[in-house]
Design a protein around this motif. Structure first.
Motif, mmCIF file in Angstrom:
data_model
loop_
_atom_site.group_PDB
_atom_site.id
_atom_site.type_symbol
_atom_site.label_atom_id
_atom_site.label_comp_id
_atom_site.label_asym_id
_atom_site.label_seq_id
_atom_site.Cartn_x
_atom_site.Cartn_y
_atom_site.Cartn_z
ATOM 1 N N VAL A 1 0.832 -1.205 0.000
ATOM 2 C CA VAL A 1 0.000 0.000 0.000
ATOM 3 C C VAL A 1 0.868 1.257 0.000
ATOM 4 O O VAL A 1 0.603 2.220 -0.730
ATOM 5 N N TYR A 2 1.925 1.233 0.817
ATOM 6 C CA TYR A 2 2.833 2.384 0.875
ATOM 7 C C TYR A 2 3.481 2.629 -0.488
ATOM 8 O O TYR A 2 3.552 3.768 -0.962
ATOM 9 N N ALA A 3 3.939 1.535 -1.131
ATOM 10 C CA ALA A 3 4.584 1.658 -2.450
ATOM 11 C C ALA A 3 3.608 2.185 -3.494
ATOM 12 O O ALA A 3 3.956 3.037 -4.319
ATOM 13 N N ILE A 4 2.366 1.701 -3.435
ATOM 14 C CA ILE A 4 1.354 2.131 -4.402
ATOM 15 C C ILE A 4 1.081 3.627 -4.279
ATOM 16 O O ILE A 4 1.113 4.381 -5.265
ATOM 17 N N TYR A 5 0.822 4.079 -3.042
ATOM 18 C CA TYR A 5 0.475 5.485 -2.845
ATOM 19 C C TYR A 5 1.679 6.407 -2.999
ATOM 20 O O TYR A 5 1.535 7.575 -3.382
ATOM 21 N N TYR A 6 2.862 5.878 -2.711
ATOM 22 C CA TYR A 6 4.075 6.669 -2.956
ATOM 23 C C TYR A 6 4.235 6.922 -4.452
ATOM 24 O O TYR A 6 4.530 8.042 -4.885
ATOM 25 N N PHE A 7 4.009 5.871 -5.242
ATOM 26 C CA PHE A 7 4.114 5.993 -6.700
ATOM 27 C C PHE A 7 3.042 6.938 -7.234
ATOM 28 O O PHE A 7 3.307 7.790 -8.094
ATOM 29 N N ILE A 8 1.806 6.815 -6.696
ATOM 30 C CA ILE A 8 0.710 7.667 -7.146
ATOM 31 C C ILE A 8 0.997 9.133 -6.817
ATOM 32 O O ILE A 8 0.815 10.024 -7.651
ATOM 33 N N ASP A 9 1.453 9.381 -5.580
ATOM 34 C CA ASP A 9 1.762 10.751 -5.163
ATOM 35 C C ASP A 9 2.897 11.350 -5.991
ATOM 36 O O ASP A 9 2.860 12.531 -6.360
ATOM 37 N N TYR A 10 3.910 10.507 -6.253
ATOM 38 C CA TYR A 10 5.046 10.972 -7.060
ATOM 39 C C TYR A 10 4.602 11.325 -8.473
ATOM 40 O O TYR A 10 4.977 12.370 -9.013
ATOM 41 N N LYS A 11 3.765 10.458 -9.030
ATOM 42 C CA LYS A 11 3.277 10.700 -10.394
ATOM 43 C C LYS A 11 2.390 11.935 -10.442
ATOM 44 O O LYS A 11 2.491 12.750 -11.367
ATOM 45 N N ASN A 12 1.512 12.092 -9.427
ATOM 46 C CA ASN A 12 0.626 13.259 -9.385
ATOM 47 C C ASN A 12 1.412 14.552 -9.225
ATOM 48 O O ASN A 12 1.092 15.571 -9.842
ATOM 49 N N GLU A 13 2.448 14.493 -8.369
ATOM 50 C CA GLU A 13 3.272 15.681 -8.155
ATOM 51 C C GLU A 13 3.985 16.089 -9.442
ATOM 52 O O GLU A 13 4.057 17.268 -9.779
ATOM 53 N N LYS A 14 4.495 15.071 -10.147
ATOM 54 C CA LYS A 14 5.173 15.334 -11.413
ATOM 55 C C LYS A 14 4.200 15.898 -12.444
ATOM 56 O O LYS A 14 4.519 16.863 -13.157
ATOM 57 N N ASN B 1 1.380 17.473 -11.813
ATOM 58 C CA ASN B 1 0.963 18.812 -11.382
ATOM 59 C C ASN B 1 2.019 19.860 -11.705
ATOM 60 O O ASN B 1 1.687 20.994 -12.066
ATOM 61 N N LYS B 2 3.296 19.480 -11.551
ATOM 62 C CA LYS B 2 4.381 20.412 -11.879
ATOM 63 C C LYS B 2 4.365 20.755 -13.364
ATOM 64 O O LYS B 2 4.520 21.911 -13.746
ATOM 65 N N ILE B 3 4.178 19.714 -14.190
ATOM 66 C CA ILE B 3 4.119 19.923 -15.646
ATOM 67 C C ILE B 3 2.920 20.798 -16.006
ATOM 68 O O ILE B 3 3.020 21.729 -16.815
ATOM 69 N N LYS B 4 1.778 20.505 -15.365
ATOM 70 C CA LYS B 4 0.559 21.262 -15.631
ATOM 71 C C LYS B 4 0.708 22.717 -15.190
ATOM 72 O O LYS B 4 0.322 23.639 -15.919
ATOM 73 N N THR B 5 1.287 22.900 -13.990
ATOM 74 C CA THR B 5 1.484 24.257 -13.468
ATOM 75 C C THR B 5 2.430 25.047 -14.365
ATOM 76 O O THR B 5 2.193 26.225 -14.665
ATOM 77 N N ASN B 6 3.520 24.377 -14.795
ATOM 78 C CA ASN B 6 4.476 25.036 -15.678
ATOM 79 C C ASN B 6 3.828 25.431 -16.991
ATOM 80 O O ASN B 6 4.031 26.546 -17.492
ATOM 81 N N ALA B 7 3.010 24.517 -17.542
ATOM 82 C CA ALA B 7 2.328 24.799 -18.813
ATOM 83 C C ALA B 7 1.370 25.976 -18.656
ATOM 84 O O ALA B 7 1.272 26.834 -19.550
ATOM 85 N N GLU B 8 0.670 26.039 -17.521
ATOM 86 C CA GLU B 8 -0.258 27.143 -17.275
ATOM 87 C C GLU B 8 0.488 28.473 -17.169
ATOM 88 O O GLU B 8 0.037 29.495 -17.697
ATOM 89 N N GLU B 9 1.631 28.455 -16.470
ATOM 90 C CA GLU B 9 2.425 29.678 -16.315
ATOM 91 C C GLU B 9 2.983 30.143 -17.663
ATOM 92 O O GLU B 9 3.001 31.334 -17.959
ATOM 93 N N VAL B 10 3.452 29.162 -18.456
ATOM 94 C CA VAL B 10 3.981 29.479 -19.788
ATOM 95 C C VAL B 10 2.898 30.100 -20.652
ATOM 96 O O VAL B 10 3.104 31.146 -21.284
#
Length: 262
Positions: free
Chosen positions: A49-62, A64-73
């Motif tokens: 469970v920890y590995a699953i949610y760690y992977f999900i959080d990491y992917k979501n963070e990545k 979100n960063k791409i999305k935020t950067n695209a919005e700022e651009v």
């Protein structure tokens, strides 16, 4: 705790219990000790469970960063695009002044880098610049003693030959490069307040266009007609008369707009 946090907690509990039961069933198939099976299942299921949610959080963070950067651009480029041509060149000049000695005359911005004369060309009126567009731009601005052309645009077509002219180099600066290498790097941005004003105007225009589509003429006409006749037999006849007249007027405008569009 907010409703969404409770929902997330319930989801995690459900996933944990489901994984625990699966692991427990498989381990119990090989190990007959209930205590050992329970402890192993508990450890393994929590690790999964920890590995699953760690992977999900990491992917979501990545993501979100791409999305935020695209919005700022996109926001920065839209603000840059909406400003006047003169202000565009002044902004780029302000940024380049931190590193080079620039000259701006009649919207012709030049600077010298490593002994090479650069000419900055801003072309944000075309969404995707093609090789033909670039050739036309070079003809418009002239070659003279320029060694390199820095062309700023929204995006560029694939496989553009940057060696179109012998001994001349073309630097293609799309909106991502403009944001990263100019705005973000030198912490100098276009005035984004212009977006709010333009967005309001665009929404109002779009609303009017949506109201007076030609195919809505019949609907306005029949509704207006019903209200007009209702004014004869129903109370509050002024109400029906006014709104019936307005709807008939809308029908007329729809027809006029259709004729106006050609």
């Amino acid at each position: 705790m907010s409703r969404f946090k409770i929902v997330n907690l319930i989801d995690k509990v459900f996933v944990t219990v489901a994984i625990f039961l699966i692991v427990y069933a498989w381990i119990n198939f090989y190990i007959k000790s209930l205590l050992t099976t329970f402890i192993l299942s508990l450890v393994i299921s929590f690790a999964i469970v920890y590995a699953i949610y760690y992977f999900i959080d990491y992917k979501n963070e990545k993501t979100n960063k791409i999305k935020t950067n695209a919005e700022e651009v996109n926001k920065s480029f839209l603000a840059f695009k909406l400003t006047s041509k003169t202000l565009k060149y002044k902004l780029i000049k302000k940024i380049l002044d931190t590193k080079f000695e620039t000259k701006l005359l009649n919207n012709k911005l030049t600077y010298v880098d490593d002994g090479k004369l650069h000419l900055v060309i801003i072309c944000t009126n075309i969404d995707t610049l093609t090789q033909n567009d670039i050739i036309n731009l070079l003809d418009e601005y002239g070659l003279s003693k320029v060694n390199e052309f820095d062309i700023i645009g929204n995006s560029f077509a694939l496989n553009i030959n940057t060696k179109i002219i012998k001994d001349k180099k073309i630097n293609l600066i799309d909106k991502q490069t403009l944001y990263t290498d100019y705005f973000l790097k030198y912490e100098t941005y276009p005035d984004e307040s212009i977006i709010e004003t333009s967005a309001t105007k665009l929404k109002f225009v779009d609303l009017l266009k949506g109201m007076f589509l030609p195919n809505k003429a019949k609907g306005y006409f029949f509704c207006g007609l019903i209200l007009i006749f209702s004014a004869i037999i129903l109370p509050y006849h002024y109400y029906y008369l006014i709104f019936g007249s307005m709807l008939l007027l809308f029908a007329i405008i729809c027809k006029i707009m259709k004729r106006y569009k050609g």
